[in-house]
Scaffold this motif. Structure first.
Motif, PDB file in Angstrom:
ATOM      1  N   MET A   1       0.969  -1.079  -0.038  1.00 11.61           N
ATOM      2  CA  MET A   1      -0.024   0.022   0.043  1.00 11.61           C
ATOM      3  C   MET A   1       1.043   1.194   0.046  1.00 11.61           C
ATOM      4  O   MET A   1       1.722   1.274   0.862  1.00 11.61           O
ATOM      5  N   SER A   2       0.756   2.248  -0.770  1.00 13.44           N
ATOM      6  CA  SER A   2       1.467   3.268  -1.017  1.00 13.44           C
ATOM      7  C   SER A   2       0.867   4.482  -0.220  1.00 13.44           C
ATOM      8  O   SER A   2      -0.531   4.474   0.155  1.00 13.44           O
ATOM      9  N   ALA A   3       1.468   5.319   0.051  1.00 19.99           N
ATOM     10  CA  ALA A   3       1.215   6.705   1.000  1.00 19.99           C
ATOM     11  C   ALA A   3       0.260   7.466   0.216  1.00 19.99           C
ATOM     12  O   ALA A   3       0.367   7.442  -1.026  1.00 19.99           O
ATOM     13  N   ARG A   4      -0.566   8.260   0.785  1.00 21.39           N
ATOM     14  CA  ARG A   4      -1.570   9.154   0.019  1.00 21.39           C
ATOM     15  C   ARG A   4      -1.743  10.355   0.933  1.00 21.39           C
ATOM     16  O   ARG A   4      -1.881  10.233   2.185  1.00 21.39           O
ATOM     17  N   ILE A   5      -1.332  11.396   0.027  1.00 18.96           N
ATOM     18  CA  ILE A   5      -1.557  12.726   0.908  1.00 18.96           C
ATOM     19  C   ILE A   5      -2.847  13.153   0.581  1.00 18.96           C
ATOM     20  O   ILE A   5      -3.436  13.309  -0.569  1.00 18.96           O
ATOM     21  N   LEU A   6      -3.355  13.608   1.769  1.00 16.83           N
ATOM     22  CA  LEU A   6      -4.620  14.186   1.965  1.00 16.83           C
ATOM     23  C   LEU A   6      -4.626  15.661   1.948  1.00 16.83           C
ATOM     24  O   LEU A   6      -3.615  16.222   2.686  1.00 16.83           O
ATOM     25  N   ASN A   7      -5.360  16.527   1.120  1.00 18.93           N
ATOM     26  CA  ASN A   7      -5.500  17.605   1.577  1.00 18.93           C
ATOM     27  C   ASN A   7      -6.595  18.229   2.516  1.00 18.93           C
ATOM     28  O   ASN A   7      -7.663  18.092   2.257  1.00 18.93           O
ATOM     29  N   GLY A   8      -6.208  18.267   3.545  1.00 16.74           N
ATOM     30  CA  GLY A   8      -6.985  18.421   4.970  1.00 16.74           C
ATOM     31  C   GLY A   8      -8.065  19.517   4.760  1.00 16.74           C
ATOM     32  O   GLY A   8      -9.185  19.450   5.240  1.00 16.74           O
ATOM     33  N   SER A   9      -7.596  20.623   4.196  1.00 18.84           N
ATOM     34  CA  SER A   9      -8.375  21.793   3.997  1.00 18.84           C
ATOM     35  C   SER A   9      -9.294  21.639   2.922  1.00 18.84           C
ATOM     36  O   SER A   9     -10.567  22.239   3.294  1.00 18.84           O
ATOM     37  N   ALA A  10      -9.201  20.862   2.083  1.00 18.75           N
ATOM     38  CA  ALA A  10     -10.422  20.636   1.192  1.00 18.75           C
ATOM     39  C   ALA A  10     -11.256  19.598   1.665  1.00 18.75           C
ATOM     40  O   ALA A  10     -12.359  20.087   1.454  1.00 18.75           O
ATOM     41  N   VAL A  11     -11.068  18.758   2.392  1.00 15.69           N
ATOM     42  CA  VAL A  11     -11.827  17.690   3.214  1.00 15.69           C
ATOM     43  C   VAL A  11     -12.586  18.460   3.935  1.00 15.69           C
ATOM     44  O   VAL A  11     -13.789  18.128   3.969  1.00 15.69           O
ATOM     45  N   ALA A  12     -12.133  19.309   4.948  1.00 18.57           N
ATOM     46  CA  ALA A  12     -12.768  19.840   5.765  1.00 18.57           C
ATOM     47  C   ALA A  12     -13.745  20.967   4.948  1.00 18.57           C
ATOM     48  O   ALA A  12     -14.965  21.036   5.547  1.00 18.57           O
ATOM     49  N   ALA A  13     -13.383  21.537   4.005  1.00 19.36           N
ATOM     50  CA  ALA A  13     -14.521  22.576   3.350  1.00 19.36           C
ATOM     51  C   ALA A  13     -15.362  21.710   2.786  1.00 19.36           C
ATOM     52  O   ALA A  13     -16.805  22.087   2.641  1.00 19.36           O
ATOM     53  N   ARG A  14     -15.286  20.534   2.010  1.00 20.85           N
ATOM     54  CA  ARG A  14     -16.306  19.618   1.715  1.00 20.85           C
ATOM     55  C   ARG A  14     -17.173  19.155   2.685  1.00 20.85           C
ATOM     56  O   ARG A  14     -18.373  19.572   2.693  1.00 20.85           O
ATOM     57  N   LEU A  15     -16.898  19.042   4.059  1.00 21.40           N
ATOM     58  CA  LEU A  15     -17.291  18.441   5.068  1.00 21.40           C
ATOM     59  C   LEU A  15     -18.264  19.699   5.489  1.00 21.40           C
ATOM     60  O   LEU A  15     -19.758  19.446   6.013  1.00 21.40           O
ATOM     61  N   LEU A  16     -17.942  20.868   5.644  1.00 23.55           N
ATOM     62  CA  LEU A  16     -18.461  22.078   6.133  1.00 23.55           C
ATOM     63  C   LEU A  16     -19.634  22.350   5.371  1.00 23.55           C
ATOM     64  O   LEU A  16     -20.764  22.591   5.546  1.00 23.55           O
ATOM     65  N   GLY A  17     -19.284  22.120   3.773  1.00 16.98           N
ATOM     66  CA  GLY A  17     -20.395  22.194   2.982  1.00 16.98           C
ATOM     67  C   GLY A  17     -21.550  21.407   2.975  1.00 16.98           C
ATOM     68  O   GLY A  17     -22.936  21.851   2.948  1.00 16.98           O
ATOM     69  N   GLN A  18     -21.315  20.257   3.427  1.00 19.00           N
ATOM     70  CA  GLN A  18     -22.419  19.417   3.680  1.00 19.00           C
ATOM     71  C   GLN A  18     -23.323  19.518   4.853  1.00 19.00           C
ATOM     72  O   GLN A  18     -24.481  19.333   4.748  1.00 19.00           O
ATOM     73  N   VAL A  19     -22.462  19.986   5.757  1.00 24.60           N
ATOM     74  CA  VAL A  19     -23.055  20.280   7.084  1.00 24.60           C
ATOM     75  C   VAL A  19     -24.050  21.536   6.835  1.00 24.60           C
ATOM     76  O   VAL A  19     -25.257  21.571   7.255  1.00 24.60           O
ATOM     77  N   LEU A  20     -23.557  22.308   6.180  1.00 26.27           N
ATOM     78  CA  LEU A  20     -24.232  23.785   5.919  1.00 26.27           C
ATOM     79  C   LEU A  20     -25.567  23.132   5.134  1.00 26.27           C
ATOM     80  O   LEU A  20     -26.602  23.921   5.372  1.00 26.27           O
ATOM     81  N   ARG A  21     -25.419  22.595   3.910  1.00 26.25           N
ATOM     82  CA  ARG A  21     -26.576  22.141   3.367  1.00 26.25           C
ATOM     83  C   ARG A  21     -27.778  21.246   4.332  1.00 26.25           C
ATOM     84  O   ARG A  21     -28.803  21.461   4.187  1.00 26.25           O
ATOM     85  N   GLY A  22     -27.080  20.485   4.929  1.00 23.99           N
ATOM     86  CA  GLY A  22     -27.868  19.811   5.823  1.00 23.99           C
ATOM     87  C   GLY A  22     -28.770  20.721   6.703  1.00 23.99           C
ATOM     88  O   GLY A  22     -29.835  20.298   7.232  1.00 23.99           O
ATOM     89  N   THR A  23     -28.010  21.717   7.459  1.00 25.29           N
ATOM     90  CA  THR A  23     -28.551  22.510   8.262  1.00 25.29           C
ATOM     91  C   THR A  23     -29.642  23.386   7.755  1.00 25.29           C
ATOM     92  O   THR A  23     -30.905  23.535   8.290  1.00 25.29           O
TER      93      THR A  23
END
Length: 92
Positions: A1-23
């Motif tokens: 299994m190779s390492a994978r670099i995550l963009n934490g800011s992008a993931v957080a922005a996507r999640l916050l957008g989902q919560v905003l729509r859910g709200t």
């Protein structure tokens, strides 16, 4: 299994957008604005900083931030009645 670099800011922005729509959906469906309650006990500065960040984040996703600040001398039994008992009936 190779390492994978995550963009934490992008993931957080996507999640916050989902919560905003859910709200927004919740408000439209229930005609109620959800809120997030934080309870601070005592004067330790670290939890105050954490709770401040949570209040700010709640507001960004359309929730009303509420907070309760209590002295650290309270007995544990003081907290047993702090939840809203009819929440599940209204929101299920």
């Amino acid at each position: 299994m190779s390492a994978r670099i995550l963009n934490g800011s992008a993931v957080a922005a996507r999640l916050l957008g989902q919560v905003l729509r859910g709200t927004a959906d919740f408000v439209e469906c229930n005609h109620l604005r959800p809120y997030r309650v934080t309870v601070l006990v005592g004067d330790d500065p670290a939890p105050h900083t954490y709770v401040k960040m949570k209040r700010n984040r709640s507001a960004k996703v359309g929730m009303e931030p509420r907070s309760v600040e209590l002295p650290d001398e309270l007995p544990g039994s003081h907290f047993s009645g702090m939840r809203n008992p009819d929440w599940h009936e209204r929101c299920s």
